[in-house]
Design a protein around this motif. Sequence first.
Motif, short mmCIF file in Angstrom:
data_model
loop_
_atom_site.label_atom_id
_atom_site.label_comp_id
_atom_site.label_asym_id
_atom_site.label_seq_id
_atom_site.Cartn_x
_atom_site.Cartn_y
_atom_site.Cartn_z
N ASN A 49 10.02 0.36 -64.26
CA ASN A 49 11.07 0.00 -65.20
C ASN A 49 12.06 -0.89 -64.45
O ASN A 49 12.93 -0.40 -63.73
N GLU B 272 6.55 4.42 -74.93
CA GLU B 272 7.54 5.15 -74.14
C GLU B 272 8.83 4.32 -74.01
O GLU B 272 8.78 3.10 -73.86
N LYS B 273 9.95 5.03 -74.04
CA LYS B 273 11.25 4.36 -74.04
C LYS B 273 11.47 3.52 -72.79
O LYS B 273 12.14 2.49 -72.80
N SER B 274 10.86 3.95 -71.67
CA SER B 274 11.11 3.29 -70.39
C SER B 274 10.09 2.19 -70.06
O SER B 274 10.19 1.55 -69.01
N HIS C 275 7.74 5.17 -63.21
CA HIS C 275 7.35 6.31 -64.05
C HIS C 275 5.85 6.52 -63.92
O HIS C 275 5.06 5.56 -63.95
#
Length: 396
Positions: free
Chosen positions: A339, A360-362, A346
């Motif tokens: 990220n 996924e948000k990241s 991650h």
Amino acid sequence: MENLATKKNWTEEERLELAAQLDADLDQFIDSLEKKRYEEGWPEDRWQEEMDKHPFFMKRAPQPGDEVHPMFEGLQKLKYDPEENTLEELALNYKEDGNFYMKHKKFRMSIYSFTEGIKTKCENPDVLSVLYNNRSAAHYFLKNYRSALSDAQRALFYKPVYTKARWRAAQCAHELDKFDLCTQLCEELLEVDIDHKEAKALLHKNKMKKLDIERNQRKEAAEAKRQLTRFQKLKDALEHRAVKFDDQPINKRPNISEDLLRPKFLPLEDYPVHLDQDGSSLIWPAAFSYPEFLLSDFQQQLPESATMTDCLNTLFAEPLPCDKTLSYRPEAVNVYYENRKVGCVHKVSPNKTLREIVDEKSFFVSGGALLFYVVPKESRVEQEFIHQQRRPMVYS
């Protein structure tokens, strides 16, 4: 001797005696002259070169920058001096030069000569029409079709019935895809000479070329419309999935463009993300980097339904050439993504699909592709990769 000179009636012996005396006097005079080397002739080591420069013996006309023989300069002055020639004579002299260069296929030199003829401002329309037409021909052979067409039309201005100029203009119009003008000129030629075979052939060729280009333009327009529709569908799919790009600021709606989606990795640049044939699933380009070896693998078309395990099985179907310890096997590695917005990594679950990972948000798409890092489990390489110092991206 004086007696011989004053006599009117000569005998043969007296004539011979006088001739011998004159020869002796001439020899005596020559012997009395100062003896010195003749230095006004051509040097022995350069006589051939000097002869080639002489206007009576030269085999080619002097080129720009060449040293010109004084006699040649004198002849040029006689030919091109405005005081020695009328304007029409000057124009014809330049026309003659231009025709000479045309004959020897020196088209740029011929253009120069015809231009000089035009500059004389001769008022004879017949001479001007020939100069413009001949310059048009020189431009045509150099494929300067716009200049050739302009000169041919200028020739027709001075001589409207000039068939050669009209034919040249028709040829240029065809090369420039000026189909209506070409048709008009060919029809005018056929009005004068109904049996003009070249005009008939060009008229047909012009018609077919026009139809062909119009057909291709319709195809290109239809294909452009289809591409626009496909891109709009792709854009809608990306926005529906809320795909994020690290090339754009957070919390702002991404400005999705073809340039944004074009992969920046050389092996992937011809394989941007796209929809499958059904238009329901995204096909992603992906890069898998091995920090230990500083090299990468690339998969050009991965369906978003594929799991990370599927990707690893494909990557390690054969051992990595640089993996001497066989540490890189589907079950023996961990996969991470970075990220770059916040400067952290991650870990990827091997059972997740690419779509779930991208959701996924990241996760952010990087350089138009999915970028992952592969390291051996519980290894020094993994620990170094995880704890590597990273700086968050900053947007102004």
